[in-house]
Structure formats: structure tokens, C-alpha cells
Design a protein around this motif. Structure first.
Motif, PDB file in Angstrom:
ATOM      1  N   ASP A  19    -111.178   4.632  20.688  1.00  0.00           N
ATOM      2  CA  ASP A  19    -112.447   4.787  19.969  1.00  0.00           C
ATOM      3  C   ASP A  19    -112.420   4.049  18.633  1.00  0.00           C
ATOM      4  N   ALA A  22    -112.838   0.347  19.187  1.00  0.00           N
ATOM      5  CA  ALA A  22    -114.237   0.032  19.483  1.00  0.00           C
ATOM      6  C   ALA A  22    -115.073   0.092  18.205  1.00  0.00           C
ATOM      7  N   ASP A  23    -114.814   1.079  17.360  1.00  0.00           N
ATOM      8  CA  ASP A  23    -115.563   1.224  16.111  1.00  0.00           C
ATOM      9  C   ASP A  23    -115.400   0.015  15.195  1.00  0.00           C
ATOM     10  N   THR A  53    -129.640  -1.701  25.066  1.00  0.00           N
ATOM     11  CA  THR A  53    -128.682  -0.916  25.848  1.00  0.00           C
ATOM     12  C   THR A  53    -128.921  -1.109  27.338  1.00  0.00           C
ATOM     13  N   GLN A  64    -120.008   1.970  24.644  1.00  0.00           N
ATOM     14  CA  GLN A  64    -119.254   2.479  23.503  1.00  0.00           C
ATOM     15  C   GLN A  64    -118.666   1.356  22.658  1.00  0.00           C
ATOM     16  N   GLU A  65    -118.515   0.169  23.225  1.00  0.00           N
ATOM     17  CA  GLU A  65    -118.003  -0.971  22.463  1.00  0.00           C
ATOM     18  C   GLU A  65    -119.110  -1.717  21.738  1.00  0.00           C
ATOM     19  N   LYS A  68    -123.261   2.830  18.822  1.00  0.00           N
ATOM     20  CA  LYS A  68    -122.818   4.174  18.452  1.00  0.00           C
ATOM     21  C   LYS A  68    -123.912   4.810  17.598  1.00  0.00           C
ATOM     22  N   TRP A  82    -127.984   3.393  14.312  1.00  0.00           N
ATOM     23  CA  TRP A  82    -127.001   2.966  15.304  1.00  0.00           C
ATOM     24  C   TRP A  82    -126.089   1.947  14.657  1.00  0.00           C
TER      25      TRP A  82
END
Length: 117
Positions: A19, A22-23, A53, A64-65, A68, A82
């Protein structure tokens, strides 16, 4: 009768690490498009994010990449925003209202770059 289904998922350190990786790619905020006058309001912004999306989903790109949901403080209120990858941000611009001058100019510029004009 009210039935609630709870999905219990335990997060491991590996999940946390994935996670956080990805963040690191989520360097843009959708609300930046509001500040640049690419969208008129949060509803229009939400539609552009939704369309972006859908593109990712159609192309089997991991959401998720690229997206968010976050909550930010704006003028003393908590608002939804987002965090986006650069690709997701550009997809959002491509899927915003083409009647908007900033959006239309960006779309044309991107096509010119692809065509090497």
C-alpha cells in the motif's frame, strides 16, 4: 430483518508495504483540476474521476495504484478528494467536460504530442 455482512481482512506488514509503495505514485489531487478551472464543481469533478476509473477498470489497471479516496479540510469543512497517479490525473482531464476551454486545450495538446505535431 436487518443483516449486516462484515468483511474482516487482516493486514500484514507486506500489505502495508505494498500500500505504501502504491501511495508513493499518487502525486496529484483531483481537486487540482478545480483550481485550474478544468471542472466547475465537485459533481463535475466526481464524474471525471468516475470515467477515469472506468477506463482503468476496462483496461484491467489496478485502481489502488492510481486512485485513493482521501478527505481534506477546505475552508473549515471536510471534503472528499482523490489522490491520483499522474496517469489517472491525465485520464481524468481527458474525461472531463470538453466544453471547458482548459480541458479542450489539454486534449488537443495531448493528441498533438501523440501525433508528434
Amino acid at each position: 430483518m436487518l443483516v449486516t455482512i462484515e468483511q474482516n481482512r487482516t493486514y500484514s506488514r507486506l500489505d502495508d508495504f505494498i500500500d505504501s509503495l502504491a501511495d508513493r505514485q499518487l502525486t496529484c489531487y483531483a481537486s487540482d483540476l478545480l483550481e485550474q478551472r478544468g471542472c466547475e464543481n465537485m459533481s463535475e469533478l466526481g464524474q471525471a474521476v468516475k470515467r477515469a476509473t472506468e477506463v482503468c477498470h476496462s483496461m484491467h489497471l489496478p485502481l489502488q495504484e492510481n486512485f485513493k479516496v482521501v478527505f481534506r479540510s477546505q475552508n473549515g469543512k471536510v471534503v472528499q478528494d482523490w489522490r491520483l497517479s499522474p496517469m489517472a490525473y491525465l485520464l481524468m482531464v481527458l474525461n472531463a467536460d470538453p466544453h471547458n476551454d482548459m480541458v479542450a486545450r489539454t486534449q488537443v495538446e495531448m493528441v498533438r504530442r501523440v501525433l508528434h505535431m
